[in-house]
Design a protein around this motif. Structure first.
Motif, PDB file in Angstrom:
ATOM      1  N   TYR A   1      10.244  29.775 -10.130  1.00  0.00           N
ATOM      2  CA  TYR A   1       9.043  29.944  -9.308  1.00  0.00           C
ATOM      3  C   TYR A   1       8.376  31.293  -9.531  1.00  0.00           C
ATOM      4  N   MET A   2       9.203  32.300  -9.859  1.00  0.00           N
ATOM      5  CA  MET A   2       8.618  33.600 -10.203  1.00  0.00           C
ATOM      6  C   MET A   2       7.716  33.461 -11.420  1.00  0.00           C
ATOM      7  N   LYS A   3       8.205  32.709 -12.414  1.00  0.00           N
ATOM      8  CA  LYS A   3       7.420  32.502 -13.642  1.00  0.00           C
ATOM      9  C   LYS A   3       6.123  31.761 -13.323  1.00  0.00           C
ATOM     10  N   LEU A   4       6.224  30.737 -12.468  1.00  0.00           N
ATOM     11  CA  LEU A   4       5.030  29.955 -12.124  1.00  0.00           C
ATOM     12  C   LEU A   4       3.998  30.825 -11.422  1.00  0.00           C
ATOM     13  N   SER A   5       4.464  31.655 -10.466  1.00  0.00           N
ATOM     14  CA  SER A   5       3.545  32.548  -9.748  1.00  0.00           C
ATOM     15  C   SER A   5       2.855  33.463 -10.732  1.00  0.00           C
ATOM     16  N   ASP A   6       3.652  33.964 -11.669  1.00  0.00           N
ATOM     17  CA  ASP A   6       3.154  34.861 -12.691  1.00  0.00           C
ATOM     18  C   ASP A   6       2.053  34.183 -13.521  1.00  0.00           C
ATOM     19  N   LEU A   7       2.325  32.940 -13.926  1.00  0.00           N
ATOM     20  CA  LEU A   7       1.362  32.147 -14.708  1.00  0.00           C
ATOM     21  C   LEU A   7       0.067  31.979 -13.930  1.00  0.00           C
ATOM     22  N   ASN A   8       0.233  31.584 -12.656  1.00  0.00           N
ATOM     23  CA  ASN A   8      -0.918  31.313 -11.805  1.00  0.00           C
ATOM     24  C   ASN A   8      -1.769  32.578 -11.625  1.00  0.00           C
ATOM     25  N   THR A   9      -1.098  33.702 -11.449  1.00  0.00           N
ATOM     26  CA  THR A   9      -1.819  34.955 -11.239  1.00  0.00           C
ATOM     27  C   THR A   9      -2.493  35.429 -12.522  1.00  0.00           C
TER      28      THR A   9
ATOM     29  N   LYS B   1       0.851  -1.202   0.000  1.00  0.00           N
ATOM     30  CA  LYS B   1       0.000   0.000   0.000  1.00  0.00           C
ATOM     31  C   LYS B   1       0.879   1.241   0.000  1.00  0.00           C
ATOM     32  N   VAL B   2       0.709   2.098  -0.979  1.00  0.00           N
ATOM     33  CA  VAL B   2       1.507   3.317  -1.066  1.00  0.00           C
ATOM     34  C   VAL B   2       0.725   4.475  -0.445  1.00  0.00           C
ATOM     35  N   ILE B   3      -0.565   4.530  -0.715  1.00  0.00           N
ATOM     36  CA  ILE B   3      -1.403   5.603  -0.178  1.00  0.00           C
ATOM     37  C   ILE B   3      -2.723   4.991   0.294  1.00  0.00           C
ATOM     38  N   THR B   4      -3.144   5.432   1.491  1.00  0.00           N
ATOM     39  CA  THR B   4      -4.368   4.879   2.066  1.00  0.00           C
ATOM     40  C   THR B   4      -5.383   5.997   2.304  1.00  0.00           C
ATOM     41  N   SER B   5      -6.603   5.724   1.919  1.00  0.00           N
ATOM     42  CA  SER B   5      -7.758   6.613   2.186  1.00  0.00           C
ATOM     43  C   SER B   5      -7.484   8.089   1.913  1.00  0.00           C
ATOM     44  N   ALA B   6      -7.000   8.377   0.727  1.00  0.00           N
ATOM     45  CA  ALA B   6      -6.705   9.775   0.384  1.00  0.00           C
ATOM     46  C   ALA B   6      -7.981  10.526   0.040  1.00  0.00           C
ATOM     47  N   ASN B   7      -8.129  11.695   0.641  1.00  0.00           N
ATOM     48  CA  ASN B   7      -9.234  12.598   0.300  1.00  0.00           C
ATOM     49  C   ASN B   7      -8.621  13.950  -0.007  1.00  0.00           C
ATOM     50  N   LEU B   8      -9.006  14.541  -1.127  1.00  0.00           N
ATOM     51  CA  LEU B   8      -8.379  15.807  -1.505  1.00  0.00           C
ATOM     52  C   LEU B   8      -9.276  16.549  -2.491  1.00  0.00           C
ATOM     53  N   GLN B   9      -9.407  17.831  -2.259  1.00  0.00           N
ATOM     54  CA  GLN B   9     -10.128  18.661  -3.237  1.00  0.00           C
ATOM     55  C   GLN B   9      -9.229  19.824  -3.628  1.00  0.00           C
ATOM     56  N   ILE B  10      -9.059  20.006  -4.931  1.00  0.00           N
ATOM     57  CA  ILE B  10      -8.272  21.129  -5.434  1.00  0.00           C
ATOM     58  C   ILE B  10      -9.230  22.054  -6.192  1.00  0.00           C
ATOM     59  N   PHE B  11      -9.083  23.353  -5.927  1.00  0.00           N
ATOM     60  CA  PHE B  11     -10.014  24.319  -6.520  1.00  0.00           C
ATOM     61  C   PHE B  11      -9.366  25.048  -7.690  1.00  0.00           C
ATOM     62  N   LYS B  12     -10.220  25.567  -8.543  1.00  0.00           N
ATOM     63  CA  LYS B  12      -9.745  26.320  -9.706  1.00  0.00           C
ATOM     64  C   LYS B  12      -8.876  27.501  -9.238  1.00  0.00           C
ATOM     65  N   GLY B  13      -7.695  27.621  -9.862  1.00  0.00           N
ATOM     66  CA  GLY B  13      -6.795  28.727  -9.532  1.00  0.00           C
ATOM     67  C   GLY B  13      -5.870  28.459  -8.359  1.00  0.00           C
ATOM     68  N   ASP B  14      -6.011  27.286  -7.717  1.00  0.00           N
ATOM     69  CA  ASP B  14      -5.106  26.936  -6.610  1.00  0.00           C
ATOM     70  C   ASP B  14      -3.668  26.827  -7.107  1.00  0.00           C
ATOM     71  N   PHE B  15      -2.734  27.230  -6.261  1.00  0.00           N
ATOM     72  CA  PHE B  15      -1.318  26.968  -6.523  1.00  0.00           C
ATOM     73  C   PHE B  15      -0.864  26.099  -5.357  1.00  0.00           C
ATOM     74  N   VAL B  16      -0.728  24.797  -5.626  1.00  0.00           N
ATOM     75  CA  VAL B  16      -0.561  23.828  -4.553  1.00  0.00           C
ATOM     76  C   VAL B  16       0.830  23.197  -4.608  1.00  0.00           C
ATOM     77  N   GLY B  17       1.497  23.164  -3.480  1.00  0.00           N
ATOM     78  CA  GLY B  17       2.769  22.445  -3.372  1.00  0.00           C
ATOM     79  C   GLY B  17       2.489  21.051  -2.860  1.00  0.00           C
ATOM     80  N   VAL B  18       3.004  20.033  -3.549  1.00  0.00           N
ATOM     81  CA  VAL B  18       2.851  18.653  -3.081  1.00  0.00           C
ATOM     82  C   VAL B  18       4.198  18.240  -2.499  1.00  0.00           C
ATOM     83  N   VAL B  19       4.237  18.043  -1.187  1.00  0.00           N
ATOM     84  CA  VAL B  19       5.515  17.747  -0.529  1.00  0.00           C
ATOM     85  C   VAL B  19       5.427  16.429   0.229  1.00  0.00           C
ATOM     86  N   GLY B  20       6.577  15.986   0.729  1.00  0.00           N
ATOM     87  CA  GLY B  20       6.633  14.748   1.508  1.00  0.00           C
ATOM     88  C   GLY B  20       7.968  14.092   1.314  1.00  0.00           C
TER      89      GLY B  20
END
Lengths: 260, 269
Positions: A183-191, A21-40
């Motif tokens: 990351y500046m470019k990414l922020s710019d894109l997201n905005t 098992k790599v991931i158990t019972s994952a629940n996640l909602q991502i909204f339009k326009g979110d800038f999300v970091g996936v870490v771990g």
């Protein structure tokens, strides 16, 4: 509460690979326009989670929806773009110029078997300009530096005008200054474009300074808003262990923002 | 020595130039994809499978190009089947089909009384002696293949560069891969009369390999590949007719000379 459009909806998902098992019972909602970091931590399941959301890896349980449409029958791939961890591992002698490669990003189900149109190439040139790589347009991709390659692959993804951009460690092995510019470019894109971005990253300060939410993955999946410092620390501890401390200080993001 | 311009007036020579150029053109384009996909072995494998088809044609009294085409396409589909089902990995699947095709060919050849001149023409090529019917087959298959490569060139390039990303772009990767393998089989069959089944892999691989030495983008690399392939075949046909030597040998020798020149140029660039 503000009624935000859910673009990724994951409910009670279990993922196993080779019987483990790599991931158990994952629940996640991502909204339009979110800038999300996936870490771990390494091996915690970040890439597996992203690939499962994209339907590249099967899940054992639960539902995944993109734009409210089950992933198993999702066809509208024009709305999605993905830069994988392996993008950089191409054959250095592959005969493609930067412009040709970014042009391939314009392929979608509606133009299969048809040539790219002048408006496609116009969009390619706009993206090259936006990513500050116009001067590299006719250079072979094998001749680029690490940072240049990553900007080219993000341009190839963004030229699709996607609504969600998945990035899997796009700047690993690149020097800090290049990372900062990226990351500046990414922020710019997201905005500017309101594109939803999910960025798998090891750089917690970039996540903290640049992004709005964090998804911590280590067998379980936990989410926090960056502004909620207590929750942010809590989900990091869940991913990295009880002894993990992320020290916030006032000047932490200054270097990252000074060129904005 | 024969007057080269006078040669152009002969029908057999015109047939050779047209058939040879079409085969070289298609080989140069499709060969580039084969090299970039690191699947040169499949070219050699299909060429050997086609030997079974050629022998079947000679055995049954049917035009061997037709039976070679059928055998090659069936061979490619079986290689795909073995790979996809996980029964054998890519190179092993090719090795199995290559041996099967060749062994069937040997059995049939022995049944029809051993090797003869006609069989040698398929093994080593005989572009100067192609019939009108062979030319029609080469032209028909060549134009269809060329059309499909041009129509799907951007998708083929995308799946060759990054299969996973292509899937996520909505490109039907599996269908295009199977289609490309069938086109490789067709290309090999239409080239058998030009250089023969033993050397056909060189006609597929050497033009692209030469073009790749020059470090250009895909469009220019494809054009150089085509120019090298077609020029080599034309030189080969002229030289072999003028000096009465084996056409396929001169073609491959010319291709190798182009490749070595480009490799030396790259080294000293």
């Amino acid at each position: 509460m503000e009624n935000k459009e859910v673009v990724i909806d994951i409910q009670d998902v279990d993922i196993s690979r080779n019987g483990d098992k790599v991931i158990t019972s994952a629940n996640l909602q991502i909204f339009k326009g979110d800038f999300v970091g996936v870490v771990g931590p390494n091996g915690g399941g970040k890439t597996t989670l992203i690939k499962t959301i994209l339907g590249l890896i099967p899940r054992q349980k639960g539902t995944i929806k993109l734009f409210n449409h089950p992933i198993d029958s999702f066809k509208d791939w024009r709305r999605i773009a993905y830069v994988s961890q392996e993008s950089n591992n191409f054959d250095k002698d592959f005969p493609l110029t930067v412009r040709e490669l970014v042009g391939l990003g314009r392929i979608n189900r509606s133009n299969l078997g048809k040539g790219l149109k002048s408006e496609d190439w116009k969009r390619v040139d706009e993206l090259l300009k936006f990513m500050s790589i116009s001067d590299l347009a006719n250079k072979r991709i094998g001749q680029l530096s690490g940072g240049q390659k990553q900007r080219v692959f993000v341009a190839k993804a963004m030229v699709r005008d996607p609504e969600i951009l998945f990035l899997d460690e796009p700047i690993s092995g690149v020097d800090p200054e290049t990372q900062e510019r990226f990351y500046m470019k990414l922020s710019d894109l997201n905005t500017k474009t309101r594109v939803t971005i999910l960025d798998v990253s090891h750089d917690l300060s970039a996540v903290f300074c640049r992004m709005g939410r964090v998804v911590c993955v280590n067998r379980e999946v936990n989410v926090a808003d960056i502004n909620d410092e207590e929750k942010f620390s809590d989900v990091l501890k869940k991913a990295y262990g009880e002894h993990f401390r992320f020290v916030f200080h006032e000047h932490m993001c200054e270097g990252l923002f000074e060129n904005d | 020595m024969i007057d080269p311009l006078k040669l152009l007036g002969y029908r057999f020579f015109q047939n050779a130039l047209i058939g040879g150029s079409i085969a070289a053109l298609v080989c140069a384009l499709i060969g580039l994809f084969i090299i970039l996909r690191k699947e040169s072995m499949i070219g050699d494998g299909i060429a050997h499978i086609s030997f079974g088809g050629i022998a079947l044609g000679l055995f049954m009294g049917i035009n061997p190009l037709i039976t070679a085409l059928l055998a090659s396409v069936v061979g490619v589909l079986l290689i795909n089947f073995l790979r996809k089902r996980g029964i054998a990995q890519s190179d092993s699947a090719i090795a199995v089909m290559l041996s099967l095709g060749f062994s069937i060919g040997l059995i049939l050849i022995s049944l029809v009384g051993g090797f003869n001149v006609e069989l040698f023409s398929y093994l080593f090529g005989s572009i100067l002696t192609i019939s009108q019917f062979d030319l029609m087959i080469i032209l028909g298959l060549g134009i269809i293949t060329l059309f499909l490569i041009i129509v799907f060139y951007k998708e083929l390039l995308s799946i060759t560069f990054d299969e996973e990303a292509s899937k996520l772009m909505g490109i039907p990767v599996n269908m295009l891969e199977s289609g490309l393998n069938i086109l490789i089989a067709v290309t090999i069959v239409l080239s058998i009369k030009v250089v023969g089944m033993i050397l056909v892999v060189a006609l597929l691989v050497l033009p692209g390999l030469t073009a790749l030495q020059l470090n250009k983008g895909f469009r220019i690399t494809s054009m150089i590949s085509v120019i090298v392939g077609v020029t080599s075949v034309i030189i080969g046909i002229f030289v072999s007719a003028l000096f009465n030597i084996a056409t396929s040998g001169v073609i491959i020798f010319t291709l190798t000379a182009f490749f070595l020149s480009a490799a030396i140029y790259r080294h000293f660039e």
